[in-house]
Design a protein around this motif. Structure first.
Motif, PDB file in Angstrom:
ATOM      1  N   LEU A  32     140.340 -31.952 -14.615  1.00  0.00           N
ATOM      2  CA  LEU A  32     141.298 -32.049 -15.522  1.00  0.00           C
ATOM      3  C   LEU A  32     140.996 -31.699 -17.052  1.00  0.00           C
ATOM      4  O   LEU A  32     141.628 -31.663 -17.971  1.00  0.00           O
ATOM      5  CB  LEU A  32     142.334 -33.452 -15.404  1.00  0.00           C
ATOM      6  CG  LEU A  32     142.857 -33.573 -14.162  1.00  0.00           C
ATOM      7  CD1 LEU A  32     143.319 -35.148 -14.114  1.00  0.00           C
ATOM      8  CD2 LEU A  32     143.970 -32.623 -13.897  1.00  0.00           C
ATOM      9  N   TYR A  36     139.088 -27.821 -22.243  1.00  0.00           N
ATOM     10  CA  TYR A  36     138.974 -28.378 -23.496  1.00  0.00           C
ATOM     11  C   TYR A  36     137.354 -28.765 -23.883  1.00  0.00           C
ATOM     12  O   TYR A  36     136.909 -29.579 -23.214  1.00  0.00           O
ATOM     13  CB  TYR A  36     139.656 -29.634 -23.452  1.00  0.00           C
ATOM     14  CG  TYR A  36     139.828 -30.355 -24.890  1.00  0.00           C
ATOM     15  CD1 TYR A  36     140.677 -30.050 -25.695  1.00  0.00           C
ATOM     16  CD2 TYR A  36     138.975 -31.460 -25.137  1.00  0.00           C
ATOM     17  CE1 TYR A  36     140.691 -30.456 -27.122  1.00  0.00           C
ATOM     18  CE2 TYR A  36     138.910 -32.175 -26.550  1.00  0.00           C
ATOM     19  CZ  TYR A  36     140.105 -31.528 -27.313  1.00  0.00           C
ATOM     20  OH  TYR A  36     140.179 -32.206 -28.580  1.00  0.00           O
ATOM     21  N   LEU A  84     152.277 -39.236 -18.490  1.00  0.00           N
ATOM     22  CA  LEU A  84     152.041 -38.199 -19.346  1.00  0.00           C
ATOM     23  C   LEU A  84     153.245 -37.902 -20.216  1.00  0.00           C
ATOM     24  O   LEU A  84     153.133 -37.918 -21.339  1.00  0.00           O
ATOM     25  CB  LEU A  84     151.762 -37.095 -18.796  1.00  0.00           C
ATOM     26  CG  LEU A  84     150.470 -36.020 -19.181  1.00  0.00           C
ATOM     27  CD1 LEU A  84     149.330 -36.936 -19.915  1.00  0.00           C
ATOM     28  CD2 LEU A  84     150.006 -35.164 -18.459  1.00  0.00           C
ATOM     29  N   TYR A 101     144.397 -35.888 -24.346  1.00  0.00           N
ATOM     30  CA  TYR A 101     144.489 -37.348 -23.904  1.00  0.00           C
ATOM     31  C   TYR A 101     143.611 -37.919 -23.326  1.00  0.00           C
ATOM     32  O   TYR A 101     142.755 -37.473 -22.680  1.00  0.00           O
ATOM     33  CB  TYR A 101     145.962 -37.672 -23.234  1.00  0.00           C
ATOM     34  CG  TYR A 101     145.898 -37.083 -21.769  1.00  0.00           C
ATOM     35  CD1 TYR A 101     145.931 -35.626 -21.354  1.00  0.00           C
ATOM     36  CD2 TYR A 101     145.657 -37.877 -20.812  1.00  0.00           C
ATOM     37  CE1 TYR A 101     145.924 -35.222 -20.196  1.00  0.00           C
ATOM     38  CE2 TYR A 101     145.515 -37.634 -19.289  1.00  0.00           C
ATOM     39  CZ  TYR A 101     145.570 -36.331 -19.011  1.00  0.00           C
ATOM     40  OH  TYR A 101     145.604 -35.856 -17.797  1.00  0.00           O
ATOM     41  N   LEU A 123     149.003 -35.079 -12.699  1.00  0.00           N
ATOM     42  CA  LEU A 123     148.676 -34.678 -14.080  1.00  0.00           C
ATOM     43  C   LEU A 123     148.222 -33.336 -14.420  1.00  0.00           C
ATOM     44  O   LEU A 123     148.617 -32.713 -15.271  1.00  0.00           O
ATOM     45  CB  LEU A 123     147.240 -35.596 -14.417  1.00  0.00           C
ATOM     46  CG  LEU A 123     147.446 -37.128 -14.413  1.00  0.00           C
ATOM     47  CD1 LEU A 123     146.153 -37.868 -14.545  1.00  0.00           C
ATOM     48  CD2 LEU A 123     148.462 -37.733 -15.538  1.00  0.00           C
ATOM     49  N   GLN A 127     149.748 -31.145 -17.256  1.00  0.00           N
ATOM     50  CA  GLN A 127     148.725 -30.477 -18.308  1.00  0.00           C
ATOM     51  C   GLN A 127     149.189 -29.223 -18.533  1.00  0.00           C
ATOM     52  O   GLN A 127     149.091 -28.448 -19.657  1.00  0.00           O
ATOM     53  CB  GLN A 127     147.381 -30.806 -17.854  1.00  0.00           C
ATOM     54  CG  GLN A 127     146.924 -32.067 -17.956  1.00  0.00           C
ATOM     55  CD  GLN A 127     145.250 -32.322 -17.746  1.00  0.00           C
ATOM     56  OE1 GLN A 127     144.904 -33.208 -17.450  1.00  0.00           O
ATOM     57  NE2 GLN A 127     144.683 -31.136 -17.855  1.00  0.00           N
ATOM     58  N   ARG A 128     149.234 -28.225 -17.275  1.00  0.00           N
ATOM     59  CA  ARG A 128     149.506 -27.022 -17.599  1.00  0.00           C
ATOM     60  C   ARG A 128     151.040 -26.528 -18.097  1.00  0.00           C
ATOM     61  O   ARG A 128     150.926 -25.543 -19.045  1.00  0.00           O
ATOM     62  CB  ARG A 128     149.265 -26.340 -16.246  1.00  0.00           C
ATOM     63  CG  ARG A 128     147.921 -26.106 -15.768  1.00  0.00           C
ATOM     64  CD  ARG A 128     147.785 -25.344 -14.535  1.00  0.00           C
ATOM     65  NE  ARG A 128     148.636 -26.208 -13.242  1.00  0.00           N
ATOM     66  CZ  ARG A 128     147.843 -27.117 -12.619  1.00  0.00           C
ATOM     67  NH1 ARG A 128     146.601 -27.359 -12.705  1.00  0.00           N
ATOM     68  NH2 ARG A 128     148.503 -27.616 -11.450  1.00  0.00           N
ATOM     69  N   ILE A 132     148.290 -29.611 -22.609  1.00  0.00           N
ATOM     70  CA  ILE A 132     147.457 -30.737 -23.093  1.00  0.00           C
ATOM     71  C   ILE A 132     146.386 -30.985 -22.238  1.00  0.00           C
ATOM     72  O   ILE A 132     146.421 -30.516 -20.839  1.00  0.00           O
ATOM     73  CB  ILE A 132     148.173 -32.153 -23.220  1.00  0.00           C
ATOM     74  CG1 ILE A 132     147.788 -33.212 -23.946  1.00  0.00           C
ATOM     75  CG2 ILE A 132     148.663 -32.504 -21.873  1.00  0.00           C
ATOM     76  CD1 ILE A 132     148.388 -34.251 -24.383  1.00  0.00           C
ATOM     77  N   HIS A 133     145.121 -31.580 -22.555  1.00  0.00           N
ATOM     78  CA  HIS A 133     143.881 -31.613 -21.607  1.00  0.00           C
ATOM     79  C   HIS A 133     143.465 -33.139 -21.677  1.00  0.00           C
ATOM     80  O   HIS A 133     143.696 -33.585 -22.793  1.00  0.00           O
ATOM     81  CB  HIS A 133     142.990 -30.535 -22.148  1.00  0.00           C
ATOM     82  CG  HIS A 133     143.341 -29.370 -22.218  1.00  0.00           C
ATOM     83  ND1 HIS A 133     144.018 -28.604 -23.273  1.00  0.00           N
ATOM     84  CD2 HIS A 133     143.125 -28.362 -21.124  1.00  0.00           C
ATOM     85  CE1 HIS A 133     143.930 -27.090 -22.751  1.00  0.00           C
ATOM     86  NE2 HIS A 133     143.435 -27.116 -21.526  1.00  0.00           N
ATOM     87  N   LEU A 134     142.896 -33.154 -20.577  1.00  0.00           N
ATOM     88  CA  LEU A 134     142.113 -34.695 -20.558  1.00  0.00           C
ATOM     89  C   LEU A 134     140.735 -34.784 -21.338  1.00  0.00           C
ATOM     90  O   LEU A 134     140.036 -33.776 -21.263  1.00  0.00           O
ATOM     91  CB  LEU A 134     141.731 -35.145 -19.116  1.00  0.00           C
ATOM     92  CG  LEU A 134     141.117 -36.253 -18.977  1.00  0.00           C
ATOM     93  CD1 LEU A 134     142.009 -37.337 -19.353  1.00  0.00           C
ATOM     94  CD2 LEU A 134     140.521 -36.436 -17.427  1.00  0.00           C
TER      95      LEU A 134
END
Lengths: 344, 344
Positions: A32, A36, A84, A101, A123, A127-128, A132-134
């Protein structure tokens, strides 16, 4: 990302679990964080966030506890999506673009690996979807219910975060999407829907709205340009407008007959008019409620059309003490004696 | 800052608690956000963080669960101090200057108000001590143990975060402060200390180190200038050096006879030499372990003296591995069969 090593207050318990935890981080969480750079592949104690010149970071945090914010047997993918999305909704309401996040999972020791796998798959999917990325986080064990925390980071031009403060007398009140769907669905999920409801009422789209709210990120840039104050509806429409009223120091008046309702909600309310209170005071809508100067009304509605988000004018801002009044179609105040009023 | 309103999965339970929660936020949490403009007095859903040009943000997150990371009857001020300090220690280990933090409290509904008051007083004291402010967060209720999460934000010059990666063969290994104090104290707190120990051993300073670790923020700028890799010792010295070895792709060799020990730890080890394994593999020291090129040894030691933090050379980095070897005074490898080794 750190594992759950820690003070082993329970004899002999920390070490074996920690070993398993590092394996789980590798298998489910590290993927995940791909894409990033500041996450360093979750190999470090911390991540980094670069903020471009002229921008600043918006930070919002929401936690969810099994049995309080979701039902323990809800599908793990749905729990992930909701976790999320409630945070993404906060970013949208502040006019921010999602960036990254942190995730903290507190899981019972006997939590099935399949649960974690499905949760992380959920998640990954969102995310996709939302870009947004972990970034990092922590994984701990608990003797209590599953407890999940996300701290989401987004970007706004410096000084331009949409706030709860800023509504002024003369402004109009707007709402994206439809209101009440999630609260009505919750009645159904808990088996507390009124007996009089028509069998034909289609609950599925309402339950979908409860489990997978749609963060209105598409409208965030317009919100930042046009709104004088705003937030997302999580506590309930009346309670959340009350937050704006309190922080802005104004009165807010909305019209019940102008509330945007889904077809399913409209059917239910026709059969059981008392459900209007649920619509007004129930939570979990995650629509954007905001105020804007009356002169911007046309621009607000055009911006909604331009980004495919329905926007409805539902009321106005008045001078006076922090209060929210709901008027019926005849202009008479509705008596509402519900939790939504508790903040006054 | 958001209250604990949410899906009221338990009938009738969410609303009254939520009202109380908003009062608690006003009374105990809002004062902690004073002095940080981006917190907006906790009146909003989110906070903002401005990052000066040329800097970037370091984000680290640590959660603590009652019964796992602290004992339920530990003094709330100590729990607050530890929660904040373990996060500040992560920032120090990454070479970052503390800026702000988010706090999530998941508390049982019957949590005494006095507990929260003392917990927040502890946070306030350490905020002043370390120059960090509350930015926002969330407050939820739980049917399980007290669960506390801090996400701490700090600043480093862009691209200069100290990482676990970067140790190279030929580097030396250093450690701030003393090692093992917290792990020895934990034996005492749990009533598991060896019977042979001298009655005169003074446990108080050890227990103080367990409950209130000292984040080595004073050394963070020097660490950023001089270290090739670094972290703080939370899982245990051998395990944490193992993290550096694994991510850097090197072997690390340390000398047991060079470990910096407190006077109290030295007394205990003289009476019970087997406690060396506890010192090497126990966690919760929150000292900085780092590597630096051998050519910088004098600069590292001078930097420690300059900022009043003792720094000791304890070993060296070798090609090969990833592995951590502990040698005794005669240069023979010590057999260690403890949780600290689990990551290899």
């Amino acid at each position: 990302m750190t594992g759950q090593g820690a003070t082993p207050a329970a004899p002999g318990s920390a070490a074996p679990a920690a070993a398993g935890e590092f394996g789980r981080i590798d298998r489910y969480l590290k993927p995940l964080a791909q894409g990033y750079p500041g996450a360093f592949g979750l190999t470090d104690d911390a991540g980094t966030v670069a903020v471009p010149a002229g921008m600043e970071l918006v930070v919002t945090t929401d936690a969810m506890v099994a049995g309080v914010h979701f039902l323990p047997d809800d599908p793990p993918e749905d729990i992930a999506a909701k976790l999320l999305r409630v945070n993404l909704s906060d970013l949208a309401a502040k006019g921010a673009v999602p960036l990254a996040y942190s995730l903290v999972t507190a899981l019972p020791r006997d939590c099935a690996e399949d649960w974690l796998a499905r949760f992380c798959a959920g998640l990954g999917e969102d995310q996709r979807r939302y870009g947004i990325h972990l970034l990092g986080g922590d994984s701990v064990s608990t003797s209590g219910p599953v407890t999940l925390t996300v701290s989401a980071l987004g970007l706004v031009p410096a000084g331009r975060m949409v706030r709860r403060a800023g509504a002024r007398p003369g402004d109009l009140v707007f709402l994206t999407g439809t209101v009440g769907d999630a609260a009505l669905a919750l009645l159904r999920v808990l088996g507390r829907e009124p007996a009089a409801l028509p069998l034909a009422a289609d609950w599925a789209p309402l339950v979908a709205r409860l489990r997978r709210p749609e963060p209105r990120l598409a409208f965030a840039p317009a919100l930042r340009e046009l709104a004088s104050a705003g937030l997302d509806v999580s506590d309930g429409l009346v309670a959340d407008l009350g937050h704006i009223a309190a922080v802005s120091g104004v009165a807010i008046e909305i019209r019940a007959d102008r509330l945007p309702l889904s077809a399913a909600a409209r059917t239910l309310l026709a059969a059981a008019p008392d459900l209007l209170a649920t619509v007004l005071t129930g939570g979990d809508d995650y629509e954007l409620a905001f105020t804007a100067p009356a002169a911007r009304e046309a621009a607000v509605l055009a911006a909604g059309r331009a980004c495919g988000v329905s926007v409805t004018g539902i009321g106005r801002v008045l001078a006076g003490g922090p209060a929210v009044t709901v008027l019926d179609a005849a202009g008479a105040p509705l008596p509402l004696d519900r939790p939504g009023w508790q903040h006054f």
